[in-house]
Design an enzyme around this catalytic site. Structure first.
Site, short mmCIF file in Angstrom:
data_model
loop_
_atom_site.label_atom_id
_atom_site.label_comp_id
_atom_site.label_asym_id
_atom_site.label_seq_id
_atom_site.Cartn_x
_atom_site.Cartn_y
_atom_site.Cartn_z
N LYS A 1 -8.03 -3.41 -103.47
CA LYS A 1 -7.88 -4.28 -104.64
C LYS A 1 -9.15 -4.22 -105.52
CE LYS A 1 -7.03 -9.15 -105.61
NZ LYS A 1 -6.67 -10.44 -105.02
N GLU B 1 -16.25 0.05 -96.47
CA GLU B 1 -15.56 0.88 -95.48
C GLU B 1 -14.57 1.84 -96.16
OE1 GLU B 1 -15.99 -2.39 -95.43
OE2 GLU B 1 -15.89 -3.24 -93.41
N GLY C 1 -5.06 -10.47 -101.16
CA GLY C 1 -5.00 -9.24 -100.37
C GLY C 1 -4.13 -9.33 -99.13
N ARG C 2 -4.28 -10.43 -98.37
CA ARG C 2 -3.56 -10.49 -97.08
C ARG C 2 -2.07 -10.77 -97.25
NH1 ARG C 2 -7.59 -13.85 -97.74
NH2 ARG C 2 -7.31 -16.10 -97.90
N GLU D 1 -7.93 -15.80 -91.86
CA GLU D 1 -8.70 -15.67 -93.10
C GLU D 1 -8.26 -16.75 -94.09
OE1 GLU D 1 -10.43 -11.70 -94.58
OE2 GLU D 1 -8.79 -12.01 -95.97
N HIS E 1 2.28 -9.56 -67.69
CA HIS E 1 1.52 -9.02 -66.55
C HIS E 1 0.03 -9.08 -66.83
CE1 HIS E 1 5.13 -7.72 -64.49
NE2 HIS E 1 5.62 -7.49 -65.70
N LYS F 1 -20.99 -9.04 -95.01
CA LYS F 1 -21.03 -7.84 -95.86
C LYS F 1 -22.42 -7.68 -96.48
CE LYS F 1 -16.24 -8.08 -97.52
NZ LYS F 1 -15.41 -8.29 -98.70
#
Ligand SMILES: O=P(O)(O)OC[C@H]1O[C@](O)(CO)[C@@H](O)[C@@H]1O
Length: 544
Positions: free
Chosen positions: A209, A215, A270-271, A356, A387, A508
């Site tokens: 965005k 990254e 964004g999410r 978030e 398990h 960041k």
């Protein structure tokens, strides 16, 4: 704008607190015994989805009080504000309109006096055109071959939603197309993907965005360098790279021309962005028609959220029950347990969406909250989790409400497996509910007075069960929209801003100064002694 109400100051909150004190030991087994219609009363059917919330520590009165809380906190006004484009994300001065990305209506939605509906429609047509060109083979790579590999390079909301949906809908992948995701700046992620693709048959989607995320930028630049090393012609970038961004200039600077840039607006968080161009990797992998089905299922769930009464409204009830447990029973986490191999990435997606959004400690009036907000979300696909940590769910000392998501129909032909999977899931909800008494244990083989206590289960542990007729694009869209709105409901009642994420900024910023120090080749005591010590050790180990 809807009012900014401290939930603990409402009448409903006070009543819920009092009710909790007198009724928290309410036993679900008794509730079932006393009401033969409990399942019918406490389950909601929505198209091909059944939401069963009867296995919760709640009765009519609890639900009534929780709905009162939603009303006192002005949930209806909040829903209206979000869907009509009010700038409810106040700390970033933005509207929150991922719901518009799923809409198929021509209704006008204004943001800063601009009708955004036609903008969404234009972008959707562009995605359709891109799909047609790639799938028909009209779009060729630089050696004249068709595109076979789709590689999405993004992180957080520019990765998790699309990656989860692509995995969830694997049975719908088009023949001849494979999709990959590069999110981690750990080069192992990138190199693994590169080893499986051919550059001349790959479309790289740079999904960011902001187009400034460290990254993504690092991964995108490395891929571009590798690509140019192979083809040695910058013009070929247009055949192999597209961008999804709100920062056109940065995408241009990277070398992607406007025709290859797909838009995300600042009113899309964004999410929650997978419904728009951020979902291009989905459309390219499962085909445009299936992608539209995903949007339609989500849109239908949005309509349910807007129009249903709160006591028959799936995301409202999900959000309210969660508040009941977090704020009154002091639950520290929630487990999400999808009984579907294809939903293996659901937990990671939901962690960002929920944590978030609602991991906040300042309220909408700017004051620290004096009550709990978002909790940790965790889980694993069933039956693998059984398990592993189900021991703790059944006999541990933590109180952990669970959601079990169970697609009934299978894409494989192995009915025997599917029945075992589903019966395991339903048995888990029953075991959580019923537990096992000393009396029941007594009848078991090899039970002695010494070991009987270890075999007793308290039971009375709450769970929601979400049955889907089939995990298809439409139903998946609805499921995701329900969780999105559950998170919204919680944020409204907690009176926090669910659509910003200031909490990720500090890390960041701090990482930049560490990188500067490393690049300078030395640390001169500028950080705390632990940070200095770790960085110095890193430099030493790199040299050796
Ligand atoms: O799409 P972008 O701008 O690269 O951001 C990626 C992610 O980073 C965050 O801003 C948080 O780090 C997320 O909210 C977002 O989904």
């Amino acid at each position: 704008m809807f009012p900014k109400i401290n939930p603990t100051q409402t009448k409903a909150w006070r009543k819920l607190k009092a009710y909790y004190l007198t009724h928290h030991s309410m036993n679900m087994n008794e509730l079932f015994d006393n009401d033969v219609n409990r399942f019918d009363k406490f389950s909601i059917e929505f198209e091909e989805i059944l939401f069963d919330y009867s296995k919760n520590i709640a009765n009519d009165k609890t639900i009534e009080l929780l709905v009162d809380l939603a009303n006192e906190c002005q949930l209806s006004a909040a829903i209206q504000a979000m869907f009509t484009g009010e700038k409810i994300n106040e700390t970033e001065d933005r509207a929150v309109l991922h719901t518009a990305l799923k809409s198929f209506s021509d209704e006008e939605i204004l943001v800063d006096d601009e009708n955004i509906t036609p903008l969404v429609q234009v972008e959707r047509r562009r995605i359709e055109k891109l799909c047609n060109e790639i799938h028909s083979g009209k779009w060729k790579g630089y050696t004249g071959k068709n595109i076979k590999y789709i590689v999405n390079i993004g992180v957080g909301g520019s990765d998790l939603g699309p990656a989860m949906v692509n995995e969830a809908l694997k049975p719908y992948w088009l023949d001849g197309i494979k999709s990959y995701f590069i999110s981690n700046v750990d080069s192992a992620n990138l190199l693994e993907v590169v080893s499986e693709i051919n550059f001349d048959e790959t479309l790289f989607i740079i999904a960011s965005k902001t187009f400034t995320t460290q990254e993504t930028f690092t991964n995108a630049n490395t891929i571009k360098e590798m690509f140019l090393e192979e083809c040695r012609n910058e013009d070929f970038i247009q055949k192999h790279f597209i961008a999804i961004t709100g920062n056109k200039q940065a995408a241009n600077d990277f070398g992607i021309l406007n025709g290859n840039i797909y838009k995300i607006w600042d009113w899309v968080c964004g999410r929650f962005s997978l419904w728009g161009s951020m979902g291009i990797s989905i459309a390219l992998t499962i085909g445009y028609d299936n992608y539209e089905q995903l949007l339609k299922g989500a849109n239908s769930a949005d309509q349910h959220f807007v129009n249903e009464d709160f006591n028959k409204n799936i995301p409202v009830i999900m959000g309210l029950l969660s508040i009941w447990y977090i704020n009154f029973f002091n639950a520290q986490s929630e487990a999400v347990l999808p009984y579907s191999h294809h939903l293996s990435k659901f937990k990671a997606y939901l962690q960002q969406a929920a944590m978030e959004s609602n991991g906040k400690n300042i309220d909408r009036n700017g004051f620290p909250v004096n009550y709990k907000t978002g909790v940790a979300i965790w889980g694993e696909v069933g039956t693998n989790g059984q398990h592993s940590y189900h021991q703790l769910l059944h006999q541990g000392t933590q109180f952990i409400p669970c959601d079990l998501i169970i697609p009934i129909g299978t894409h494989s032909t192995l009915d025997d497996h599917q029945n075992k999977l589903i019966c395991n899931a339903i048995a888990q909800t029953e075991a959580l509910l019923k537990g096992r008494t000393v009396k029941e244990v007594d009848g078991l083989a090899n039970t002695t007075a010494e070991n009987e206590n270890y075999k007793v289960f308290d039971g009375n542990r709450p769970s929601n069960t979400i049955l889907l007729k089939k995990l298809n694009p439409y139903n998946l869209g609805s499921l995701l929209a329900f969780y999105e709105h559950k998170i919204f409901v919680q944020g409204v009642i907690w009176n926090i801003f669910s659509f910003d994420q200031w909490g990720v900024e500090l890390g960041k910023e701090l990482s930049k100064s560490k990188l500067d120090s490393i690049n300078k080749g030395g640390i001169s005591g500028e950080f705390d002694s632990s940070t200095n010590g770790l960085l110095n050790r890193l430099l030493k180990l790199q040299v050796n």
